[in-house]
Enzyme design. Structure first.
Site, PDB file in Angstrom:
ATOM      1  CG  ASP A 132      45.034  47.694  41.094  1.00 47.90           C
ATOM      2  OD1 ASP A 132      44.221  47.224  39.997  1.00 47.90           O
ATOM      3  OD2 ASP A 132      45.984  48.266  41.121  1.00 47.90           O
ATOM      4  CG  HIS A 142      47.438  43.178  40.205  1.00 46.56           C
ATOM      5  ND1 HIS A 142      47.147  43.797  41.615  1.00 46.56           N
ATOM      6  CD2 HIS A 142      47.848  43.624  39.104  1.00 46.56           C
ATOM      7  CE1 HIS A 142      47.378  45.285  41.146  1.00 46.56           C
ATOM      8  NE2 HIS A 142      48.090  44.287  39.754  1.00 46.56           N
ATOM      9  CG  HIS A 201      47.788  44.763  35.707  1.00 51.06           C
ATOM     10  ND1 HIS A 201      49.016  44.974  36.482  1.00 51.06           N
ATOM     11  CD2 HIS A 201      49.135  44.047  34.605  1.00 51.06           C
ATOM     12  CE1 HIS A 201      50.092  44.750  36.526  1.00 51.06           C
ATOM     13  NE2 HIS A 201      50.003  44.218  34.926  1.00 51.06           N
TER      14      HIS A 201
END
Ligand SMILES: [Zn+2]
Ligand SMILES: [Zn+2]
Length: 663
Positions: A397, A399, A528
């Site tokens: 992930d 960001h 994202h």
């Protein structure tokens, strides 16, 4: 005035669109109508073929068992099904009988004839079909805003007129069977041809609710030709052979112990090696790409997920809370209120807290945070599927916090990064979907200007990539557009992988700021970005794509040494040691098995290189290669062998045959 038979003489035209609506070829049209042909091999044509085959299945069922009551029979991806209420469930034997009866009906060339009926007429004609009567009742309500939308029931009763289709015998003109249906169908049963097959049985509740009776469902498939049917069946067999759950067992990669719970995987040493290589490669590339790795906990107090709104919009997908820190006195009265903690379903809120931990200036942006963050989601146990649908998984992930000015440049970088990383793993065939807002809905927040500007940025990025781009108006999240990347695997299946989502909403909710050049406090935009998506799922996709035969750099064991006889163990053992010394995952098979058995074992385990040595190799200080496909290269000098193997790893090559290494 003419019908479709007069308009289209091409035999592959099986239906038509009249002013955008699908109609039977027998429909009469006027000069004012806009009429387009629908050929049998188009998506619409295939659906009509499959639905017509479903009709024939239902007719066959009622020919054999007149007591069977009809549910619904829509086309589905690659095929069709029909639901029946029968006293005895179907068996594989009954499928054979149905197959025969369907072939007879198809050969007899019955015509599908449309007939408009009133509700009273329909009720009288279908008095013995309780489920069809229920659908007629639903249609009555549909006019008052409770319609079933575009779900499967609308196959039988859509908006507009009620229609019954009669199956008419072409010789006698007699109606031999009928069904409540909105159509359209092929002109006659003969056009279904021989590219169909009944596939499997299942049980299904009427209208999908367990409060309703359970019906017996028969699935079938239908294609325009027998060859296409065979190709489809071959694809299914290939997919079954490549099933990652099966390969995971056979290659000893991972498992789901009951003791831990559904949808929670453990990775065995061999699977762990592949995953570690994946993660290490990704980590090196992220660092080189300007990302910083962070670490966050798996659990948080509820306030965080209230502020992020996950506990409002995503609560169903989250595990139930864990109550902590409550204190009671001797009598059991609460003396200190407890706190609810939740397992995190997403990493975003925690990364936001890292951003927010101190004041940020434009000089800090773009700020690219990355984490292999493990998240937990409350998937229904029935929906779990191997590593592709699990309750706990690790997202790769990221960001990115950017100024509005940086959005386009940064998303370009992100897309280039995503695509080049996926190529490192041997995937080549990509396409993009741009989810954007539309003007129909009023769910969109944010200014028109923001949407134009962010959607244009993503569109420019997508176009610059040169990949096929599909724009999807109305599919965006309510706060911003996104790009999804899909890939096609070795057997042509499409998988959704990476997502790049533009998000001004969470920065707003968490009141994020940066100080701009002019000294003003401004709001950053968040991107994202999940690249593999879930590491578990990406691993499963690769495992199926390669059918377990990973490129050399990912293979759990890269080299196995197989001595022709025990006396060559020291010689070959030294070569294996040499390889290990240069970082190759190499093993020596000193088991009691015979040489041929060893070769079979390691071929089944899909080891890229089997090195074999006997008298000739020892005398000449060489070694012999055996590849996954059984090809060989004999008498390779030791130094050369090591160099070739090392290069195939460093260049992340796939090696299955001799020519992949020596050419
Ligand atoms: Zn129909
Ligand atoms: Zn996120």
């Amino acid at each position: 005035m003419a019908d479709g038979f007069a308009l289209f003489t091409d035999r592959s035209v099986v239906a038509m669109r009249v002013n955008g609506e699908l109609k039977d070829l027998a429909t009469t049209v006027t000069d004012d109508d806009v009429v387009e042909p629908v050929t049998i091999d188009s998506p619409d044509g295939l659906s009509i073929l499959r639905h017509s085959a479903a009709h024939v299945l239902a007719q066959a069922v009622q020919t054999i068992n007149p007591e069977a009551k009809l549910g619904i029979g829509p086309p589905v991806t690659d095929g069709f099904y029909y639901d029946f209420d029968v006293a005895e469930p179907f068996t594989p034997e009954s499928l054979k009988a149905l197959d025969k009866e369907m072939a007879r009906i198809i050969r007899s060339g019955q015509r599908f004839m449309r007939r408009v009926v009133t509700e009273v007429e329909a009720r009288a004609e279908l008095a013995n079909e309780p489920y069809k009567l229920e659908l007629i009742g639903l249609k009555g309500r549909a006019g008052h805003g409770e319609g079933s939308g575009d779900d499967h029931e609308s196959v039988e009763v859509g908006a507009g007129e009620l229609t019954i289709y009669d199956n008419v015998d072409p010789k006698t003109g007699e109606t031999v069977w009928k069904d409540l249906c909105r159509g359209p169908h092929l002109p006659n049963t003969r056009m279904i041809g021989n590219g169909w097959a009944l596939m499997r049985l299942a049980a299904a509740y009427w209208r999908g609710s367990e409060k309703n009776p359970q019906l017996q469902r028969i699935y079938g498939t239908a294609w325009t030709t027998k060859d296409e049917l065979r190709a489809y069946q071959h694809r299914l067999e290939e997919a079954a052979k490549r099933d990652h759950r099966k390969l995971g067992r056979e290659l000893d990669l991972f498992s789901f112990p009951d003791e831990i719970g559904s949808g929670l995987s453990v990775w065995h040493p061999r699977g762990g090696v592949v995953r570690m290589e994946m993660e290490q490669h990704a980590r090196r590339r992220h660092v080189a790409g300007g990302y910083t790795y962070v670490y966050t906990p798996h659990i948080s107090k509820e306030d965080l997920f209230l502020q992020s709104n996950h506990l409002v919009t995503y609560k169903e997908g989250m595990f139930p809370p864990i109550r902590m820190d409550e204190e009671r006195d001797a009598e059991g009265n609460v003396t200190k209120q407890g706190q609810d903690y939740y397992l995190k379903p997403m990493n975003c809120p925690m990364h936001i807290l890292i951003y927010k931990e101190r004041g940020r200036s434009y000089r800090d942006l773009p700020m690219r945070l990355a984490e292999n963050g493990t998240v937990y989601r409350n998937e229904l146990s029935g929906a779990l599927h191997g590593l592709t649908r699990v309750r706990g998984f690790t997202q790769d992930d990221s960001h990115l916090f950017v100024t509005p000015d940086q959005l386009e440049e940064e998303t370009t970088k992100v897309m280039d990064f995503v695509i080049s990383m996926l190529r490192d793993f041997g995937l080549e065939d990509f396409e993009l979907e741009l989810s954007m807002r539309d003007d129909q809905s009023d769910k969109w927040i944010g200014s028109e200007e923001f949407w134009d500007y962010s959607t244009n940025a993503l569109r420019n990025v997508a176009r610059a990539s040169g990949l096929k781009l599909t724009e999807m108006p109305g599919e965006a999240a309510f706060y911003g557009p996104k790009i999804d990347l899909k890939t096609r695997d070795a057997i042509g299946r499409t998988w959704q992988l990476s997502t790049v989502q533009v998000d001004p909403n969470l920065p707003e909710r968490f009141d994020l700021e940066f100080t701009d050049r002019d000294g003003q406090k401004k709001r950053p935009i968040m991107i994202h970005r999940a690249l593999f998506g879930s590491i578990e799922r990406f691993f499963a996709i690769l495992l199926e794509h390669y059918a377990g035969a990973f490129p050399v750099w990912l293979a759990p064991v890269q080299v196995v040494g197989i001595p022709v006889a025990d006396e060559y163990v020291p010689y070959l053992g030294a070569i294996i040691e040499l390889l290990r010394g240069s970082g190759v995952r190499a093993e020596l098979d000193t088991s009691d098995d015979r040489m041929q058995k060893k070769i079979r074992t390691h071929t089944t385990q899909k080891v890229p290189f089997q090195l074999i040595a006997g008298e000739q190799d020892r005398a000449g200080e060489t070694v012999s290669f055996r590849f996954r496909d059984g090809t060989q290269e004999n008498g390779v000098a030791i130094d050369e062998a090591v160099a070739h193997i090392r290069a195939s790893i460093d260049e992340r090559r796939q090696v299955t045959t001799r020519d992949d290494l020596f050419s």
